[in-house]
Design a protein around this motif. Structure first.
Motif, PDB file in Angstrom:
ATOM      1  N   ASN A 161     -60.160  94.576  35.789  1.00  0.00           N
ATOM      2  CA  ASN A 161     -59.960  95.489  36.921  1.00  0.00           C
ATOM      3  C   ASN A 161     -61.396  95.936  37.672  1.00  0.00           C
ATOM      4  OD1 ASN A 161     -61.386  97.219  35.304  1.00  0.00           O
ATOM      5  ND2 ASN A 161     -59.639  98.490  34.790  1.00  0.00           N
ATOM      6  N   HIS A 162     -61.508  96.708  38.502  1.00  0.00           N
ATOM      7  CA  HIS A 162     -62.741  97.056  39.145  1.00  0.00           C
ATOM      8  C   HIS A 162     -63.804  97.326  38.237  1.00  0.00           C
ATOM      9  CE1 HIS A 162     -60.846 101.083  38.287  1.00  0.00           C
ATOM     10  NE2 HIS A 162     -62.153 101.438  38.284  1.00  0.00           N
ATOM     11  N   ALA A 163     -63.491  97.789  36.929  1.00  0.00           N
ATOM     12  CA  ALA A 163     -64.623  98.108  35.933  1.00  0.00           C
ATOM     13  C   ALA A 163     -64.982  96.986  35.141  1.00  0.00           C
ATOM     14  CB  ALA A 163     -64.278  99.425  35.258  1.00  0.00           C
ATOM     15  N   GLY A 164     -64.064  95.938  35.302  1.00  0.00           N
ATOM     16  CA  GLY A 164     -64.648  94.734  34.327  1.00  0.00           C
ATOM     17  C   GLY A 164     -63.633  94.870  33.166  1.00  0.00           C
ATOM     18  N   ASP A 165     -62.825  95.745  32.994  1.00  0.00           N
ATOM     19  CA  ASP A 165     -61.575  95.768  31.950  1.00  0.00           C
ATOM     20  C   ASP A 165     -60.692  94.801  31.867  1.00  0.00           C
ATOM     21  OD1 ASP A 165     -62.778  98.396  30.865  1.00  0.00           O
ATOM     22  OD2 ASP A 165     -61.864  99.334  32.353  1.00  0.00           O
ATOM     23  N   THR A 166     -60.448  94.066  30.679  1.00  0.00           N
ATOM     24  CA  THR A 166     -59.272  93.233  30.659  1.00  0.00           C
ATOM     25  C   THR A 166     -58.094  93.960  30.101  1.00  0.00           C
ATOM     26  OG1 THR A 166     -59.812  92.884  28.320  1.00  0.00           O
ATOM     27  CG2 THR A 166     -60.806  91.399  30.051  1.00  0.00           C
ATOM     28  N   PHE A 167     -56.979  93.404  30.241  1.00  0.00           N
ATOM     29  CA  PHE A 167     -55.511  94.252  29.500  1.00  0.00           C
ATOM     30  C   PHE A 167     -56.083  94.492  28.096  1.00  0.00           C
ATOM     31  CE2 PHE A 167     -53.360  90.842  32.134  1.00  0.00           C
ATOM     32  CZ  PHE A 167     -53.271  91.728  33.422  1.00  0.00           C
ATOM     33  N   LEU A 168     -56.643  93.724  27.248  1.00  0.00           N
ATOM     34  CA  LEU A 168     -57.185  93.975  25.902  1.00  0.00           C
ATOM     35  C   LEU A 168     -57.523  95.326  25.742  1.00  0.00           C
ATOM     36  CD1 LEU A 168     -56.786  93.441  22.848  1.00  0.00           C
ATOM     37  CD2 LEU A 168     -58.584  91.630  23.001  1.00  0.00           C
ATOM     38  N   THR A 169     -58.831  95.233  26.719  1.00  0.00           N
ATOM     39  CA  THR A 169     -59.804  96.499  26.634  1.00  0.00           C
ATOM     40  C   THR A 169     -59.028  97.877  26.961  1.00  0.00           C
ATOM     41  OG1 THR A 169     -61.774  95.219  27.265  1.00  0.00           O
ATOM     42  CG2 THR A 169     -61.894  97.517  27.634  1.00  0.00           C
ATOM     43  N   LEU A 170     -58.121  97.743  28.045  1.00  0.00           N
ATOM     44  CA  LEU A 170     -57.449  98.828  28.353  1.00  0.00           C
ATOM     45  C   LEU A 170     -56.537  99.304  27.115  1.00  0.00           C
ATOM     46  CD1 LEU A 170     -56.761  97.978  32.017  1.00  0.00           C
ATOM     47  CD2 LEU A 170     -58.189  99.807  30.831  1.00  0.00           C
ATOM     48  N   ALA A 171     -55.663  98.229  26.438  1.00  0.00           N
ATOM     49  CA  ALA A 171     -54.920  98.549  25.385  1.00  0.00           C
ATOM     50  C   ALA A 171     -55.513  99.183  24.261  1.00  0.00           C
ATOM     51  CB  ALA A 171     -54.040  97.407  25.090  1.00  0.00           C
ATOM     52  N   ALA A 172     -56.699  98.691  24.077  1.00  0.00           N
ATOM     53  CA  ALA A 172     -57.449  99.125  22.888  1.00  0.00           C
ATOM     54  C   ALA A 172     -58.011 100.477  23.105  1.00  0.00           C
ATOM     55  CB  ALA A 172     -58.676  98.216  22.375  1.00  0.00           C
ATOM     56  N   TYR A 173     -58.291 100.956  24.332  1.00  0.00           N
ATOM     57  CA  TYR A 173     -58.850 102.502  24.689  1.00  0.00           C
ATOM     58  C   TYR A 173     -57.602 103.182  24.683  1.00  0.00           C
ATOM     59  CZ  TYR A 173     -61.127 105.949  26.879  1.00  0.00           C
ATOM     60  OH  TYR A 173     -61.796 107.330  27.117  1.00  0.00           O
ATOM     61  N   HIS A 174     -56.579 102.707  24.993  1.00  0.00           N
ATOM     62  CA  HIS A 174     -55.569 103.794  25.047  1.00  0.00           C
ATOM     63  C   HIS A 174     -54.607 103.466  23.869  1.00  0.00           C
ATOM     64  CE1 HIS A 174     -56.193 105.268  29.074  1.00  0.00           C
ATOM     65  NE2 HIS A 174     -56.528 104.013  29.277  1.00  0.00           N
ATOM     66  N   GLU A 175     -54.962 103.077  22.753  1.00  0.00           N
ATOM     67  CA  GLU A 175     -54.443 103.238  21.417  1.00  0.00           C
ATOM     68  C   GLU A 175     -52.995 102.533  21.229  1.00  0.00           C
ATOM     69  OE1 GLU A 175     -55.273 107.141  19.453  1.00  0.00           O
ATOM     70  OE2 GLU A 175     -55.742 107.832  21.636  1.00  0.00           O
ATOM     71  N   GLN A 176     -52.785 101.403  21.946  1.00  0.00           N
ATOM     72  CA  GLN A 176     -51.750 100.684  22.119  1.00  0.00           C
ATOM     73  C   GLN A 176     -51.863  99.376  20.936  1.00  0.00           C
ATOM     74  OE1 GLN A 176     -49.265 102.047  23.436  1.00  0.00           O
ATOM     75  NE2 GLN A 176     -50.313 103.632  24.896  1.00  0.00           N
ATOM     76  N   SER A 177     -51.688  99.886  19.893  1.00  0.00           N
ATOM     77  CA  SER A 177     -51.932  98.676  18.807  1.00  0.00           C
ATOM     78  C   SER A 177     -51.081  97.532  18.917  1.00  0.00           C
ATOM     79  CB  SER A 177     -51.997  99.174  17.587  1.00  0.00           C
ATOM     80  OG  SER A 177     -50.879  99.801  17.222  1.00  0.00           O
ATOM     81  N   GLU A 178     -49.726  97.747  19.293  1.00  0.00           N
ATOM     82  CA  GLU A 178     -48.642  96.709  19.614  1.00  0.00           C
ATOM     83  C   GLU A 178     -48.990  95.852  20.481  1.00  0.00           C
ATOM     84  OE1 GLU A 178     -43.926  96.321  20.902  1.00  0.00           O
ATOM     85  OE2 GLU A 178     -44.498  97.704  19.557  1.00  0.00           O
ATOM     86  N   THR A 179     -49.431  96.415  21.647  1.00  0.00           N
ATOM     87  CA  THR A 179     -49.863  95.511  22.895  1.00  0.00           C
ATOM     88  C   THR A 179     -51.160  94.840  22.449  1.00  0.00           C
ATOM     89  OG1 THR A 179     -49.034  97.321  24.244  1.00  0.00           O
ATOM     90  CG2 THR A 179     -50.394  95.688  25.393  1.00  0.00           C
ATOM     91  N   VAL A 180     -52.142  95.438  21.649  1.00  0.00           N
ATOM     92  CA  VAL A 180     -53.381  94.551  21.365  1.00  0.00           C
ATOM     93  C   VAL A 180     -53.016  93.538  20.404  1.00  0.00           C
ATOM     94  CG1 VAL A 180     -55.283  94.922  19.646  1.00  0.00           C
ATOM     95  CG2 VAL A 180     -54.933  96.664  21.330  1.00  0.00           C
ATOM     96  N   ALA A 181     -52.060  93.782  19.643  1.00  0.00           N
ATOM     97  CA  ALA A 181     -51.475  92.612  18.886  1.00  0.00           C
ATOM     98  C   ALA A 181     -51.219  91.408  19.645  1.00  0.00           C
ATOM     99  CB  ALA A 181     -50.519  93.056  17.559  1.00  0.00           C
ATOM    100  N   MET A 182     -50.157  91.694  20.574  1.00  0.00           N
ATOM    101  CA  MET A 182     -49.431  90.842  21.424  1.00  0.00           C
ATOM    102  C   MET A 182     -50.672  90.012  22.268  1.00  0.00           C
ATOM    103  SD  MET A 182     -48.618  90.149  25.033  1.00  0.00           S
ATOM    104  CE  MET A 182     -48.681  91.661  25.800  1.00  0.00           C
TER     105      MET A 182
END
Length: 131
Positions: free
Chosen positions: A38-59
């Motif tokens: 995204n505009h801040a250089g965040d990947t899906f993984l970074t966003l999922a990790a920051y927003h406490e989405q452990s299932e998404t992190v694992a996927m």
């Protein structure tokens, strides 16, 4: 980039934040890259990790997301999960090889700066299981 492509990318970043794992996975299966930023250089993984989405992190990790991919501020997914004190996501990231001493600040430094000293043993535990 076309307007509809930008809209889709934003929708997928929102899915990572919200833990809409099945939706995000369907797009990854259809060919969307885990390396989109995204505009801040965040990947899906970074966003999922920051927003406490452990299932998404694992996927995302299972789909080949880069565990050490830093955003524009040098933050890695493990640092984000550590800041939020999300032990489930931290464990997934550490099991995938995340380095608790990489990045600025590192996950270890983040734990020490923001009252997460109780998380430091997770880093050491991960190092012992790697050996």
């Amino acid at each position: 980039m076309r307007e509809q492509d930008i809209e889709l990318a934003n929708r997928l970043f929102d899915a990572a934040r919200a833990g809409e794992t099945a939706l995000l996975e369907a797009y990854l299966e259809a060919g969307v890259s885990t390396r989109i930023r995204n505009h801040a250089g965040d990947t899906f993984l970074t966003l999922a990790a920051y927003h406490e989405q452990s299932e998404t992190v694992a996927m995302l990790l299972a789909r080949g997301a880069d565990v050490e991919d830093a955003n524009d501020r040098g933050q890695r997914p493990l640092t984000c999960a550590t800041f939020k004190q999300d032990e489930a996501s931290m464990r997934h990231l550490l099991a995938a090889g995340a380095d608790p001493d990489a990045g600025t600040p590192s996950a270890r430094q983040t734990a020490q700066m923001f009252g997460g000293e109780h998380l430091v043993p997770l880093f050491d535990e991960a190092r012992h299981t790697d050996a």
